[in-house]
Each structure stands twice: as C-alpha cells, then as structure tokens.
Design an enzyme around this catalytic site. Structure first.
Site, PDB file in Angstrom:
ATOM      1  N   TYR A 219      54.459  10.396  19.008  1.00 50.55           N
ATOM      2  CA  TYR A 219      53.700   9.152  19.176  1.00 50.55           C
ATOM      3  C   TYR A 219      53.748   8.738  20.645  1.00 50.55           C
ATOM      4  O   TYR A 219      54.826   8.523  21.204  1.00 50.55           O
ATOM      5  CB  TYR A 219      54.283   8.062  18.291  1.00 50.55           C
TER       6      TYR A 219
ATOM      7  N   TYR B 115      43.170   7.084  19.358  1.00 50.93           N
ATOM      8  CA  TYR B 115      44.282   6.257  18.877  1.00 50.93           C
ATOM      9  C   TYR B 115      44.124   5.912  17.406  1.00 50.93           C
ATOM     10  O   TYR B 115      43.302   5.068  17.041  1.00 50.93           O
ATOM     11  CB  TYR B 115      44.401   4.952  19.684  1.00 50.93           C
TER      12      TYR B 115
END
Lengths: 285, 88
Positions: free
Chosen positions: A180, A230
């Site tokens: 991440y 995203y």
C-alpha cells in the site's frame, strides 16, 4: 458462513468534490496551524524518519521512479504514457515538505472488486486461484501526533510477523510485494518494518533497480497507487492476485519482465496515518 | 503457530472498471461495474454471492449519499446473508 464473498470499492474521487469534503470532514484542531489532510500527517512521519534513520527524497525517488516503470508497462495505469526521470522528480513541486507531488498517490475515478471463496470451491472455478496462505493485522495507534512510533515500527511489524507465522514461511520465500503506497515513504517504512532492510538502509537496498522490472524484489507491479490508480488496499491486493494468476500481460512477473515467476506475493494495506495495517500472503496453488 | 485458516481460502476473481478521469459517474456506478466484472471474472452467477464487504472509503461527494453495503447490494440485485462496511 458464506460461500462466495464479494469485496468492492468505487469512487468518483477525481471528478467529484468528494476529496474536498474529506479535507473538511477530517480537519481537526490541527487545521488552525495549517495542518490538513493525509499528506500533512505522512509528511510529519517522513520528516521524523529523516531525523531518526537518515532517509529522505533520494530514497523515495527510487520508489517513485521504480513504480513508474511498472506503470509504463500497464496500459490501464493512469501514468502509463508518462515516464519519470530523476529530473522530473527533483523538479516536482512540494505538496507538504518533504513530500513532492510524485511522492503522493493518485486520485482516481473508478472501482475495483475481488471475489474470495474456499480453496475447495476455487478449484472448480474459471481462474487459477490466488491462495491466501497468511494474514495479519495490527493497529497500533489512533493519532499519529500522539504516537511514539512515528518513524516506525508501524503496524507492519507485528502484522507481518503474524502473517508469516501463519504461512510458515520467511521473507526469503517472497518473490514480489504489492505494498500500500499512499506515499513513497509508506513503501519504505512498510518494507523496513517487514524486515527487508534495517532502518535507514532502504536507500542502498533500493539502489540498482531492486523493485523495478528486472529487479530482484519487484514492488507494486501495476504502478501501484502512485502510478496506476487509487482503490485503497484493493489496488495492491488485486494486483497480487492477478500476478499469481499469471494474467498481467506485459508487466507479468517471470520471463516477460526478467523477474522470478511468482510463487508467493506479499500484499499490504494501511489506514489512517500509518495507524492500521493489514498483511496478506498469496501463493500459487 | 499453526492456523486453521492457512491455505483454506483464495481470491478467484478480479473486477476492473474504466479508471483515471471518468467524468459523469457516481461512486455507486463504479461499485456496481467492478462488482459485476469480478463476479463474471470468477465465473459465478450473482445469486451465488452470499457475502459482501465494502472496502473502507472516503466521504461521499456533496451531491451523493454515503454508500452502504445494503444500498449497493440492492442495486446489484443480490441479498447476501453477510454484509459489512470496512472502516479506516
């Protein structure tokens, strides 16, 4: 008990006023001092890390550029047609020092979803399964400004230990990572807390294209949140699954990109300002 | 430490949507498209989906309602026995 679980994400983040709403909704007392949003919080943590173990933009540049090279191989990536040079990075504007624009993730219109089921049922389905061999979560703090771990260890440390213990493997068994990457610094601190390198040694570990196509430890092979799109933790997790399934085209790990064919991929997600962390180990059947 | 969960579950489908700047669409529409694609990718019928988790999410746009798993499930035309909204 469930048989087939759908997990989905969708957001018109780029075209709507949603992100502005978030800045307003989440602005706390720090707003009167000019502190808004996630970039400010991560910039605090990154600055602290610069002080404590000597990291900085020279380290993060390698992450931004390395992931961009993966995005350049991914036709769906928002940055597919935009190579990044060192000069591009060095000349990019500050968002919140010490983080420049390419240290920040993208804002994306779009969605992503995955299906999870038992391995027993998975054997009868269309796709080769990405088997979940390990999982861990650790959520160490509620507010970065009150934490005593601003430069790590973050939740990645214990979360990783739990996932690796469950899987019965070590870091040496990992062929690639999908981390991440809300910010470049997040990738560094996560890999560091997982134990890939000692504090401050990230710069040397990354040098020579470690995480890039052809590198010995590919990281964020879709381009990640920094250069693909995203979708929270579903960007890394979906890419981990797609790589294990062998469905990634020109960016596929293996001979195509001069990397190891992936047997095991480590995926991560974190939330807040490094406050919650989740680790997932996927393997080929 | 041995876990009974090890090697018991797998990701078996992935759903994509157009991504980047895709104007004129609601967040709900992206949930629906990604979910539909993932179900199809796995080779399932939507009625076989009996668990539904919404990933953690940001606040909605000022002209949209905040999404709930129930609202998305209704629009997908499914009625899972388990639904959850991931937080943070």
């Amino acid at each position: 008990m469930c048989r087939y679980v759908l997990i989905s994400y969708g957001h018109n983040a780029l075209s709507s006023d949603s992100m502005k709403q978030m800045l307003i909704d989440l602005a706390g007392d720090g707003a009167v001092y000019g502190h808004f949003g996630a970039t400010g919080g991560y910039a605090l943590a990154a600055r602290r890390a610069m002080h404590e173990f000597g990291t900085g933009p020279e380290t993060w540049k390698q992450i931004a550029m390395g992931q961009r090279k993966w995005a350049n191989l991914n036709p769906d990536a928002m940055m597919h047609d935009k190579p990044m040079t060192e000069e591009d990075y060095d000349n990019a504007r500050w968002i919140v020092e010490p983080l420049r624009l390419p240290d920040n993730c993208l804002i994306t219109d779009g969605g992503r979803a995955i299906i999870v089921t038992s391995l027993e049922r998975a054997r009868d389905l269309k796709q080769p399964p990405a088997v979940i061999m390990g999982m861990g979560q650790h959520n160490p703090s509620t507010d970065v400004a009150q934490s005593d771990w601003m430069a790590g260890p973050t939740g990645a440390r214990k979360s990783g230990e739990i996932a690796f213990a469950m899987a019965g493997i070590t870091l040496d068994d990992v062929d690639a990572c999908q981390i991440y990457d809300c910010f470049t610094f997040t990738v560094e601190i996560t890999l560091q807390d997982y134990g890939f390198f000692q504090p401050g040694e990230g710069h040397d570990w990354l040098r020579g294209g470690t995480i890039e196509p052809g590198g010995r430890m590919p990281v964020n092979t879709s381009g990640g949140l920094l250069s693909e799109a995203y979708f929270m933790g579903l960007t890394p997790l979906a890419e981990g699954a797609m790589q294990i399934m062998g469905r990634c085209g020109k960016r596929q790990l293996g001979p195509e990109t001069r990397t190891k064919s992936p047997e095991i991929i480590l995926c991560s997600d974190n939330g807040g300002i490094l406050q919650s962390h989740s680790s997932t180990l996927l393997r080929r059947l | 430490m041995t876990s009974p969960l090890k090697d018991k579950y797998a990701i078996v489908g992935v759903g994509y949507t157009p991504q980047g700047r895709v104007p004129g669409r609601t967040s709900l529409s992206f949930h629906l498209e990604a979910s539909t694609q993932a179900i199809q990718d796995a080779g399932l019928d939507k009625n076989e989906v009996d668990g539904f988790i919404c990933y953690r999410h940001f606040p909605p746009a000022s002209d949209e309602n905040d999404l709930t798993p129930n609202a998305i499930a209704q629009h997908l035309g499914i009625s899972p026995i388990y639904m959850s909204q991931d937080a943070n």
